[in-house]
Each structure stands twice: as C-alpha cells, then as structure tokens.
Write an enzyme that holds these catalytic residues in place. Sequence first.
Site, PDB file in Angstrom:
ATOM      1  N   MET A 184       0.838  -1.206   0.000  1.00 54.15           N
ATOM      2  CA  MET A 184       0.000   0.000   0.000  1.00 54.15           C
ATOM      3  C   MET A 184       0.871   1.255   0.000  1.00 54.15           C
ATOM      4  SD  MET A 184      -3.437  -0.916   2.017  1.00 54.15           S
ATOM      5  CE  MET A 184      -2.862  -0.628   3.669  1.00 54.15           C
ATOM      6  N   GLY A 185       2.141   1.100  -0.367  1.00 60.06           N
ATOM      7  CA  GLY A 185       3.012   2.273  -0.461  1.00 60.06           C
ATOM      8  C   GLY A 185       3.526   2.735   0.885  1.00 60.06           C
ATOM      9  N   ALA A 186       4.009   4.008   0.930  1.00 58.72           N
ATOM     10  CA  ALA A 186       4.724   4.516   2.106  1.00 58.72           C
ATOM     11  C   ALA A 186       5.807   3.498   2.465  1.00 58.72           C
ATOM     12  CB  ALA A 186       3.793   4.789   3.286  1.00 58.72           C
TER      13      ALA A 186
ATOM     14  N   GLY B 171      11.128  -2.722   5.433  1.00 55.58           N
ATOM     15  CA  GLY B 171      10.370  -3.981   5.432  1.00 55.58           C
ATOM     16  C   GLY B 171       9.956  -4.354   4.015  1.00 55.58           C
ATOM     17  N   HIS B 172       9.393  -3.393   3.298  1.00 55.61           N
ATOM     18  CA  HIS B 172       9.008  -3.625   1.900  1.00 55.61           C
ATOM     19  C   HIS B 172      10.238  -3.958   1.046  1.00 55.61           C
ATOM     20  CE1 HIS B 172       5.735  -0.724   3.259  1.00 55.61           C
ATOM     21  NE2 HIS B 172       5.008  -1.730   2.809  1.00 55.61           N
TER      22      HIS B 172
ATOM     23  N   GLY C 186       4.838 -10.378   4.152  1.00 56.01           N
ATOM     24  CA  GLY C 186       5.623 -10.241   5.366  1.00 56.01           C
ATOM     25  C   GLY C 186       4.991 -10.980   6.547  1.00 56.01           C
TER      26      GLY C 186
ATOM     27  N   ASP D  76       2.522  -9.198   9.213  1.00 52.32           N
ATOM     28  CA  ASP D  76       1.063  -9.339   9.217  1.00 52.32           C
ATOM     29  C   ASP D  76       0.748 -10.829   9.144  1.00 52.32           C
ATOM     30  OD1 ASP D  76       0.266  -6.388   8.940  1.00 52.32           O
ATOM     31  OD2 ASP D  76       1.737  -6.667   7.354  1.00 52.32           O
TER      32      ASP D  76
ATOM     33  N   SER E  56       6.720  -0.195  10.122  1.00 43.53           N
ATOM     34  CA  SER E  56       5.350  -0.111   9.632  1.00 43.53           C
ATOM     35  C   SER E  56       5.139   1.266   9.033  1.00 43.53           C
ATOM     36  CB  SER E  56       4.374  -0.315  10.792  1.00 43.53           C
ATOM     37  OG  SER E  56       3.093   0.158  10.450  1.00 43.53           O
TER      38      SER E  56
ATOM     39  N   ARG F   7       2.655   2.925   9.343  1.00 41.49           N
ATOM     40  CA  ARG F   7       1.914   3.717  10.334  1.00 41.49           C
ATOM     41  C   ARG F   7       2.834   4.377  11.371  1.00 41.49           C
ATOM     42  NH1 ARG F   7      -2.516  -0.092   9.634  1.00 41.49           N
ATOM     43  NH2 ARG F   7      -4.365   1.130   9.142  1.00 41.49           N
TER      44      ARG F   7
HETATM   45  P1  AMP Z   1       1.584  -2.921   3.459  1.00 36.56           P
HETATM   46  O1  AMP Z   1       2.146  -1.933   2.496  1.00 36.56           O
HETATM   47  O2  AMP Z   1       1.603  -2.465   4.884  1.00 36.56           O
HETATM   48  O3  AMP Z   1       0.242  -3.465   3.024  1.00 36.56           O
HETATM   49  O4  AMP Z   1       2.576  -4.156   3.437  1.00 36.56           O
HETATM   50  C1  AMP Z   1       2.933  -4.781   2.240  1.00 36.56           C
HETATM   51  C2  AMP Z   1       3.710  -6.037   2.564  1.00 36.56           C
HETATM   52  O5  AMP Z   1       4.877  -5.687   3.313  1.00 36.56           O
HETATM   53  C3  AMP Z   1       2.914  -7.025   3.432  1.00 36.56           C
HETATM   54  O6  AMP Z   1       3.168  -8.352   2.976  1.00 36.56           O
HETATM   55  C4  AMP Z   1       3.487  -6.785   4.803  1.00 36.56           C
HETATM   56  O7  AMP Z   1       3.372  -7.907   5.661  1.00 36.56           O
HETATM   57  C5  AMP Z   1       4.930  -6.477   4.490  1.00 36.56           C
HETATM   58  N1  AMP Z   1       5.562  -5.748   5.584  1.00 36.56           N
HETATM   59  C6  AMP Z   1       5.125  -4.621   6.208  1.00 36.56           C
HETATM   60  N2  AMP Z   1       5.953  -4.268   7.205  1.00 36.56           N
HETATM   61  C7  AMP Z   1       6.947  -5.196   7.229  1.00 36.56           C
HETATM   62  C8  AMP Z   1       8.112  -5.398   8.043  1.00 36.56           C
HETATM   63  N3  AMP Z   1       8.416  -4.580   9.036  1.00 36.56           N
HETATM   64  N4  AMP Z   1       8.905  -6.465   7.775  1.00 36.56           N
HETATM   65  C9  AMP Z   1       8.596  -7.321   6.773  1.00 36.56           C
HETATM   66  N5  AMP Z   1       7.522  -7.186   5.967  1.00 36.56           N
HETATM   67  C10 AMP Z   1       6.704  -6.143   6.192  1.00 36.56           C
END
Ligand code: AMP
Length: 269
Positions: free
Chosen positions: A20-22, A26-27, A136, A139, A174, A176
């Site tokens: 979802m960007g930002a 981790g991404h 990741g 989640d 995160s 957030r």
């Molecule tokens: P999101 O953009 O928050 O929807 O996350 C996109 C992907 O990145 C999802 O598969 C998350 O589980 C993963 N993700 C988010 N934060 C982390 C992190 N700190 N470490 C590893 N993967 C992450």
Amino acid sequence: MKIVTSSTELADGCAFVPTMGALHAGHVSLFELARKKSDFVVASIFVNPLQFEDQEELTKYPRTPERDIELAESSGVTHLWLPTYEEIYPAGFPKRSAGKLGEIFEGASRAGHFDGVVTVVARLFELVRPKISIFGEKDFQQLSLIRNLVTDLNLDIEIAAAPTIREADGLAMSSRNVRLDQNSRDQALVLYRALSAAAIAPDLMSAQSALQEVAKSQTGFTLDYAEIVDEKDFSKATYETQNKRAIIAGWLNGVRLIDNMEMKLGATR
Ligand code: AMP
C-alpha cells in the site's frame, strides 16, 4: 524500472509484491527476496479502500509516492504498478469473504478488514498471474489468510513468507509508525518488549503471563489482544501445539500497532 498503470504491461510469471506504499525497509526486504526468485519483480502500490473500516483511517494513511519510486527502483523492482481503482474494482466486482479466520484477533477489531484484503489480493493475483508472491510475517494473520486463499482458489502461486524487519531497538517497521510522535514512538516498544519477554520464558504458561504482564504495564498503550496461538489456525496454543506464535495488538495515541513472534519455548515443552 518501468512504471505502469495497466496490468496489461506487466511481465507474466513474475515474483509479485503487493503493497500500500509509504515504503520502508520492510518492503525493501520483500523486493530483494523477490528479485532472488525472479528476474521480473512486480510491485504494486494500491491503498485498498475496502480494507479500511472508516474513511478517516483511509485518508490518514501515509502517502510518499516520490520516495516509493526511488526505493522500489533501488531494490530490484522491474515493474512498479500503480493501478487505478477502476482496474481493480470494475463495476459489479465480486467481494470475497475471509471466513472464520478473518473474524478473530485483527478481524474482530477491524470488521470487514480481511474480507477487503482477500478481495483485493484475489483480484491482484488474477491481473498479475505471478508464479510467486511475497508477504511479510509482520502481518501474520494476513499471511495465513493469503495461503488459505491460494488453496481455496486452487491457484498455482507459491506464497513466500519474509521475516519482520525491525528498527534498531526492535520496533517492527510499519508505514503507520510515521504517525507516532516522539513519546508514542518510545512507548511503542512495549510490543517488542512483551514478545521478547514471552520468547525467553521457560514454558507456555510463564510465556503467557510474561506477555500479558509487559503488555499491560505500558502507560499510553491500550491493549487489544496479547495471546500465544497455534500458527495453523490461531486457536489458543497448548503444550501440544507444534508451532506457537505470540501475537499482540493495541493502540497508542489513536495509532493501531501489531506485532508477532515465533515462540520456541525450550522446544521440549
Ligand atoms: P503494506 O504496504 O503495509 O500493506 O505491506 C505490504 C507487505 O509488506 C505485506 O506483505 C506486509 O506484511 C509487508 N511488511 C510490512 N511491514 C513489514 C516489516 N516490518 N517487515 C517485513 N515485511 C513487512
């Protein structure tokens, strides 16, 4: 790196990372893992309205498009897909249900959230047709639901799990986190502290009490749940449970934070 808005411009049989960007480290770790698995790495950025319970959370979700492009480009993404709402959700699109596992823990506090997640991921998979997709462990409940989705739809897609990337002090990265002020940022460490206290406990019962005790000790933190569950179905872990995981969630100053950790607990218990 190619930036595309239509899925027709994507490479078939790619390794796919939906986001979802930002974007943060981790991404990036997911992109790098994808690149090890394929020469074609598709990353999508789509802030999915369906998985937000209220409009305000959706509006407040951080958006950093320029930095996202830089980070994706420098970490092995070959195709950055910025889909339009209309491509993802054409008129009359079918909404999916995440079932029972979608209604507990994260799902209990965020009504409809996981239905939105499985609906968007099913559609993204349909449009991208990846051979592998990376999610990741951060989640963890989402990861389990995606595995179930692939089984239910009988899709030929390998789901790979990537470990949680943390800040130097242990806070799980995160998108957030940017919404935390300095005081809340310090207090946010309670999640990692609670998980770590549980992980070094000698047995399941003391792990459960350590988890709860630390989770409830932090001023400013409103605990939603802190539990040790069976990774298979998120039922409460017992001594017989093979793969145990501690999961925790709560709010700090209106920002929802979640985290989890594998519990080895001495392996003999
Ligand atoms: P999101 O953009 O928050 O929807 O996350 C996109 C992907 O990145 C999802 O598969 C998350 O589980 C993963 N993700 C988010 N934060 C982390 C992190 N700190 N470490 C590893 N993967 C992450």
